[in-house]
Design a protein around this motif. Sequence first.
Motif, PDB file in Angstrom:
ATOM      1  N   PRO A  28      92.495  -0.981   7.312  1.00  0.00           N
ATOM      2  CA  PRO A  28      93.903  -1.151   7.682  1.00  0.00           C
ATOM      3  C   PRO A  28      94.786  -1.528   6.499  1.00  0.00           C
ATOM      4  CG  PRO A  28      92.562  -2.950   8.543  1.00  0.00           C
ATOM      5  CD  PRO A  28      91.611  -1.934   8.008  1.00  0.00           C
ATOM      6  N   GLY A  29      94.207  -2.219   5.528  1.00  0.00           N
ATOM      7  CA  GLY A  29      94.919  -2.588   4.322  1.00  0.00           C
ATOM      8  C   GLY A  29      93.930  -2.910   3.244  1.00  0.00           C
ATOM      9  N   PRO A  30      94.312  -2.806   1.971  1.00  0.00           N
ATOM     10  CA  PRO A  30      93.369  -3.043   0.882  1.00  0.00           C
ATOM     11  C   PRO A  30      92.697  -4.411   0.983  1.00  0.00           C
ATOM     12  CG  PRO A  30      95.381  -2.068   0.034  1.00  0.00           C
ATOM     13  CD  PRO A  30      95.647  -2.423   1.470  1.00  0.00           C
ATOM     14  N   GLY A  31      91.382  -4.418   0.967  1.00  0.00           N
ATOM     15  CA  GLY A  31      90.622  -5.665   0.953  1.00  0.00           C
ATOM     16  C   GLY A  31      90.518  -6.380   2.278  1.00  0.00           C
ATOM     17  N   GLU A  32      91.003  -5.782   3.354  1.00  0.00           N
ATOM     18  CA  GLU A  32      91.029  -6.496   4.642  1.00  0.00           C
ATOM     19  C   GLU A  32      89.698  -6.440   5.383  1.00  0.00           C
ATOM     20  OE1 GLU A  32      94.335  -5.529   7.106  1.00  0.00           O
ATOM     21  OE2 GLU A  32      95.804  -5.702   5.483  1.00  0.00           O
ATOM     22  N   VAL A  33      88.821  -5.489   5.011  1.00  0.00           N
ATOM     23  CA  VAL A  33      87.509  -5.422   5.655  1.00  0.00           C
ATOM     24  C   VAL A  33      86.440  -5.336   4.577  1.00  0.00           C
ATOM     25  CG1 VAL A  33      88.391  -4.298   7.722  1.00  0.00           C
ATOM     26  CG2 VAL A  33      87.550  -2.901   5.824  1.00  0.00           C
ATOM     27  N   GLN A  34      85.220  -5.693   4.975  1.00  0.00           N
ATOM     28  CA  GLN A  34      84.079  -5.565   4.082  1.00  0.00           C
ATOM     29  C   GLN A  34      83.087  -4.561   4.659  1.00  0.00           C
ATOM     30  OE1 GLN A  34      82.222  -9.289   2.951  1.00  0.00           O
ATOM     31  NE2 GLN A  34      83.674  -9.483   1.263  1.00  0.00           N
ATOM     32  N   ALA A  35      82.325  -3.944   3.760  1.00  0.00           N
ATOM     33  CA  ALA A  35      81.271  -3.017   4.188  1.00  0.00           C
ATOM     34  C   ALA A  35      80.254  -2.897   3.074  1.00  0.00           C
ATOM     35  CB  ALA A  35      81.855  -1.645   4.525  1.00  0.00           C
ATOM     36  N   GLU A  36      79.058  -2.459   3.464  1.00  0.00           N
ATOM     37  CA  GLU A  36      78.009  -2.148   2.487  1.00  0.00           C
ATOM     38  C   GLU A  36      78.092  -0.646   2.212  1.00  0.00           C
ATOM     39  OE1 GLU A  36      74.239  -4.754   3.689  1.00  0.00           O
ATOM     40  OE2 GLU A  36      75.341  -3.938   5.405  1.00  0.00           O
ATOM     41  N   ALA A  37      78.528  -0.291   1.037  1.00  0.00           N
ATOM     42  CA  ALA A  37      78.835   1.112   0.748  1.00  0.00           C
ATOM     43  C   ALA A  37      77.621   2.014   0.949  1.00  0.00           C
ATOM     44  CB  ALA A  37      79.367   1.248  -0.681  1.00  0.00           C
ATOM     45  N   THR A  38      76.471   1.607   0.455  1.00  0.00           N
ATOM     46  CA  THR A  38      75.322   2.501   0.570  1.00  0.00           C
ATOM     47  C   THR A  38      74.794   2.569   2.005  1.00  0.00           C
ATOM     48  OG1 THR A  38      73.766   0.758  -0.099  1.00  0.00           O
ATOM     49  CG2 THR A  38      74.661   2.172  -1.834  1.00  0.00           C
ATOM     50  N   ARG A  39      75.034   1.523   2.795  1.00  0.00           N
ATOM     51  CA  ARG A  39      74.640   1.613   4.200  1.00  0.00           C
ATOM     52  C   ARG A  39      75.486   2.666   4.923  1.00  0.00           C
ATOM     53  NH1 ARG A  39      71.360  -1.514   6.887  1.00  0.00           N
ATOM     54  NH2 ARG A  39      71.590  -3.301   5.489  1.00  0.00           N
ATOM     55  N   VAL A  40      76.743   2.726   4.589  1.00  0.00           N
ATOM     56  CA  VAL A  40      77.612   3.767   5.155  1.00  0.00           C
ATOM     57  C   VAL A  40      77.134   5.139   4.689  1.00  0.00           C
ATOM     58  CG1 VAL A  40      79.970   4.655   5.221  1.00  0.00           C
ATOM     59  CG2 VAL A  40      79.563   2.179   5.293  1.00  0.00           C
ATOM     60  N   LEU A  41      76.800   5.252   3.417  1.00  0.00           N
ATOM     61  CA  LEU A  41      76.274   6.510   2.899  1.00  0.00           C
ATOM     62  C   LEU A  41      74.990   6.906   3.629  1.00  0.00           C
ATOM     63  CD1 LEU A  41      76.236   8.813   0.769  1.00  0.00           C
ATOM     64  CD2 LEU A  41      74.915   7.258  -0.693  1.00  0.00           C
ATOM     65  N   GLY A  42      74.153   5.935   3.946  1.00  0.00           N
ATOM     66  CA  GLY A  42      72.909   6.213   4.650  1.00  0.00           C
ATOM     67  C   GLY A  42      73.137   6.930   5.968  1.00  0.00           C
ATOM     68  N   GLN A  43      74.208   6.593   6.664  1.00  0.00           N
ATOM     69  CA  GLN A  43      74.513   7.263   7.931  1.00  0.00           C
ATOM     70  C   GLN A  43      74.874   8.733   7.695  1.00  0.00           C
ATOM     71  OE1 GLN A  43      77.621   4.815   9.546  1.00  0.00           O
ATOM     72  NE2 GLN A  43      76.336   2.974   9.601  1.00  0.00           N
ATOM     73  N   PHE A  44      75.588   8.987   6.620  1.00  0.00           N
ATOM     74  CA  PHE A  44      75.933  10.359   6.239  1.00  0.00           C
ATOM     75  C   PHE A  44      74.672  11.144   5.888  1.00  0.00           C
ATOM     76  CE2 PHE A  44      77.854  13.107   2.699  1.00  0.00           C
ATOM     77  CZ  PHE A  44      78.314  14.074   3.575  1.00  0.00           C
ATOM     78  N   LEU A  45      73.791  10.554   5.075  1.00  0.00           N
ATOM     79  CA  LEU A  45      72.540  11.214   4.707  1.00  0.00           C
ATOM     80  C   LEU A  45      71.650  11.436   5.925  1.00  0.00           C
ATOM     81  CD1 LEU A  45      71.659   9.318   1.400  1.00  0.00           C
ATOM     82  CD2 LEU A  45      72.618  11.610   1.620  1.00  0.00           C
ATOM     83  N   ARG A  46      71.665  10.498   6.854  1.00  0.00           N
ATOM     84  CA  ARG A  46      70.889  10.646   8.095  1.00  0.00           C
ATOM     85  C   ARG A  46      71.264  11.929   8.815  1.00  0.00           C
ATOM     86  NH1 ARG A  46      73.259   6.738  12.181  1.00  0.00           N
ATOM     87  NH2 ARG A  46      74.862   8.353  12.025  1.00  0.00           N
ATOM     88  N   ASP A  47      72.544  12.168   8.925  1.00  0.00           N
ATOM     89  CA  ASP A  47      72.978  13.325   9.704  1.00  0.00           C
ATOM     90  C   ASP A  47      72.832  14.634   8.921  1.00  0.00           C
ATOM     91  OD1 ASP A  47      73.410  11.614  11.752  1.00  0.00           O
ATOM     92  OD2 ASP A  47      75.587  11.538  11.547  1.00  0.00           O
ATOM     93  N   ILE A  48      72.906  14.553   7.585  1.00  0.00           N
ATOM     94  CA  ILE A  48      72.557  15.731   6.790  1.00  0.00           C
ATOM     95  C   ILE A  48      71.091  16.085   7.027  1.00  0.00           C
ATOM     96  CG2 ILE A  48      72.272  16.636   4.452  1.00  0.00           C
ATOM     97  CD1 ILE A  48      74.623  14.858   3.602  1.00  0.00           C
ATOM     98  N   MET A  49      70.247  15.059   7.008  1.00  0.00           N
ATOM     99  CA  MET A  49      68.820  15.280   7.269  1.00  0.00           C
ATOM    100  C   MET A  49      68.630  15.908   8.648  1.00  0.00           C
ATOM    101  SD  MET A  49      65.744  14.874   5.984  1.00  0.00           S
ATOM    102  CE  MET A  49      65.771  13.555   4.770  1.00  0.00           C
ATOM    103  N   LYS A  50      69.302  15.371   9.640  1.00  0.00           N
ATOM    104  CA  LYS A  50      69.147  15.861  11.015  1.00  0.00           C
ATOM    105  C   LYS A  50      69.586  17.315  11.147  1.00  0.00           C
ATOM    106  CE  LYS A  50      70.452  14.591  15.763  1.00  0.00           C
ATOM    107  NZ  LYS A  50      71.234  13.619  16.578  1.00  0.00           N
TER     108      LYS A  50
END
Length: 787
Positions: A383-405
């Motif tokens: 919603p705005g710069p720095g307002e949320v946190q995330a684990e970048a590679t965990r998000v990437l893992g979801q993308f790779l999961r679906d490429i694999m699928k």
Amino acid sequence: MTHASKDIIEKIHRYWRAANYLSVGQIYLLDNPLLKKPLKIEHIKPRLLGHWGTTPGLNFIYVHLNRVIKEQDLDVIYICGPGHGGPAMVASTYLEGTYSELYPDITQDESGMKKLFKQFSFPGGIPSHAAPETPGSIHEGGELGYALSHAFGAAFDNPDLIVACVVGDGEAETGPLATAWHSNKFLNPIHDGAVLPILHLNGYKIANPTVLARISAEELSQLLRGYGYKPYFVEGSEPMAMHRSMAETLDTVIGEIKAIQQEARRKGKATRPQWPMIVLRTPKGWTGPAEVDGKQVEGTWRSHQVPLSQPADKPAHVKMLEKWMKSYGPNELFDAEGRLVPQLSEMAPQGDRRMGANRHANGGLLLRQLRMPDFRDYAVEVPGPGEVQAEATRVLGQFLRDIMKLNMDRRNFRVFGPDETASNRLDALFEVTNRTWLAQTEPGDDHLSPDGRVMEILSEHTCQGWLEGYLLTGRHGFFSCYEAFVHIVDSMFNQHAKWLQVAQDEIPWRRPIASLNYLLTSHVWRQDHNGFSHQDPGFVDLVMNKKADVVRVYLPPDANTLLSVADHCLRSRDYVNVIVAGKQPEAQWLDMDAAVRHCTSGIGIWEWASNDRGSEPDVVMACAGDIPTKEVLAAVSMLRQHAPDLKMRVINVVDLMTLQAKEEHPHGLSDYEFDTLFTTDKPIIFAYHGYPYLIHRLTYRRTNHRNLHVRGYKEEGTTTTPFDMLVLNDMDRFHLVQDVIDRVPKLGTMAAYVRQEVRDKLIAHHHYIREHGEDMPEVRDWKWSTG
């Protein structure tokens, strides 16, 4: 019993003689290729470069593989592990006709043979090893140790392919090769092809005996059986007896390979079989000069390179060379025009069954586009710069999961890494697949299966070799690794990058392959818990030494930019892409639309963090990397509080290549674009993920380089807190504020108070971490704010 009749064996022997003749000719001759005239010194190259010792054994294997390929209609590629086996590979592909098809000026006649000989290890010609120029090769023979891992990488998901992999006994002494024997614990006989290792024992390296040639046959057999193989020994020096033994052994091992696969595929159950292999023991320099200048050559280390090395100084060597070459009977092998006689040319397989023409060895011919989901669907809501946190590679893992699928049925995508998929937060992959594993399992094992598509072994060498073999045979892959330990494959990266460069620049028949994609995570700035040994960002420096046509380096600052970069890299061809991204929870800066725009440009002003619009900045605050970006923003936030009139421009770099001149890299900024961003005379404070010198190296020709001050890793580290790692290397927000104070005169008397405050903060930090064992709350809980 072998299927090869006496007549076939005799033809095999003659074909082998032809290959050996062509191999010697490549090393020595400039002219007189069929020896129609007495050999003279002017027919011989002035500089003799090449390696004879391993060559006759490689030719021997090639012709025997030709027979079983033709008789049984097999799909086989040949991996030449011995370092400088080029004469054999070129000779054999020339005899089968592939070489002349790909290089039409190297015709199959006397004129073409002369060109074939001259070009070898000659200016403007070809290398002495099995290089990209060599038809049928997917393995650069210049460096030893990777043949077997390349072979298994080629066999994964290629159920009908047999990869004949010749392992030299010198190569067998290397660490990467020793580990690669264990690849048989990952080969699924239902869905994968087969690897036929052929350990070639000729006894010597350049000057010393080889270890495996000097242990007893029983000990060697036990070693190979311990690795899980069933070794067959073919040993001797009498050619006809060796041909019969090799033919019989090949028929046996091919039969066993087929039986293993048929049983597994009939039952639909993959267990780990005892795969057959061959140990071929021959003299080094077999069929070459037995003795030169009173010293034994054949069967010794003296045959390793050029047995007759001084023809210009020793006329007797010219006569010996002529006698050696005529011992193969060229007039019985080639007709008057220099063509291989028909009864021998018919020995080679036809079409793409020829190993030099096999489509798997030119993987771009087989490459199919990955099915890719829309990476935008995995966006982190910002919603705005720095307002949320995330684990970048965990998000990437979801993308790779679906490429694999999406590509599971195609079986053309795998993820590789040294036991770190979960550690690197890519464990969403295990929602759709498992780790590949055909060794024993026990209760409690996590996500192990013969059908798994995540490849893990605690050997960066083997992971890289598997991936390269997989890519070079027309598939796609992704390699994640701890940043500090990717250095283990430095030389493998070098070899692959050079292969891609030569293939792109000089070999039009080699089709583009999928890029080699590295994710470097668990990086230097968050290895505080593992200590100094785990803190090294220098792989990027090595990568940046390569030509612009081949390499790309990306430092996405958050999850959405990581998604955009990864999508781009997985769609690319013929590059080595290096992505550096952290796995820990961090602030997210850009929504997806902004991330795509930013990554498309590769570099840009973050207007929301800057306050110089409509005016010249007093200072440019630049950053590349997730943690440097955070520290620059924290420094900017502090300066805004203490010096609200200070005009700051914040620039973030995702694509490191944009810093280079446009003339040096296609992604580089023009001088005008660079000056527009960084100004021509204002101080630049640059926080960089790795070693500072690289930024200077990339920008030294820019107008404003004199005002560029770079902070980065300067080889200071220990087991400490995350923020202390930054402080130790002077890349924390407080040191960045000091850098601005030191370089912006307009701050005037205010600077003294700000300097004192940041000095006090650094002192407080020092005491706090030593008392509490963690960073100060104001550091741990910091959030972006402009006021």
